[in-house]
Design a protein around this motif. Structure first.
Motif, short mmCIF file in Angstrom:
data_model
loop_
_atom_site.label_atom_id
_atom_site.label_comp_id
_atom_site.label_asym_id
_atom_site.label_seq_id
_atom_site.Cartn_x
_atom_site.Cartn_y
_atom_site.Cartn_z
N GLY A 241 80.10 79.88 45.26
CA GLY A 241 78.70 79.91 44.86
C GLY A 241 78.35 78.82 43.87
N PHE A 242 79.23 78.57 42.90
CA PHE A 242 78.99 77.49 41.95
C PHE A 242 79.04 76.13 42.63
N LEU A 243 79.92 75.98 43.59
CA LEU A 243 80.06 74.69 44.24
C LEU A 243 78.86 74.36 45.13
N ILE A 244 78.25 75.35 45.75
CA ILE A 244 77.14 75.05 46.65
C ILE A 244 75.78 75.33 46.02
N ALA A 245 75.75 75.64 44.74
CA ALA A 245 74.48 75.92 44.06
C ALA A 245 73.62 74.66 44.03
N PRO A 246 72.29 74.81 44.06
CA PRO A 246 71.41 73.65 44.10
C PRO A 246 71.24 72.93 42.76
#
Length: 59
Positions: A21-26
């Motif tokens: 989730g942190f890696l693909i967060a905008p």
């Protein structure tokens, strides 16, 4: 599967979900904490404050 194994298995997937989730967060420029209302404590009701005199040079 024992309760201990199920706990660690669930914890692993939770951790993996948080990392992904942190890696693909905008958010790309970081996080700014505050309201960013451009208040710089140098203005009062739209007017600039007068600079205070240097007290060590005045008697």
């Amino acid at each position: 599967m024992t309760k201990k194994e199920a706990f660690f298995f669930g914890g692993f997937w939770l951790w993996l979900g948080v990392v992904i989730g942190f890696l693909i967060a905008p958010i790309k420029k970081g996080v700014e904490i505050g309201n960013n209302n451009m208040c710089d404590n140098n203005t009062y009701e739209g007017r600039k404050k007068k600079p205070e005199p240097d007290k060590k040079h005045h008697k």
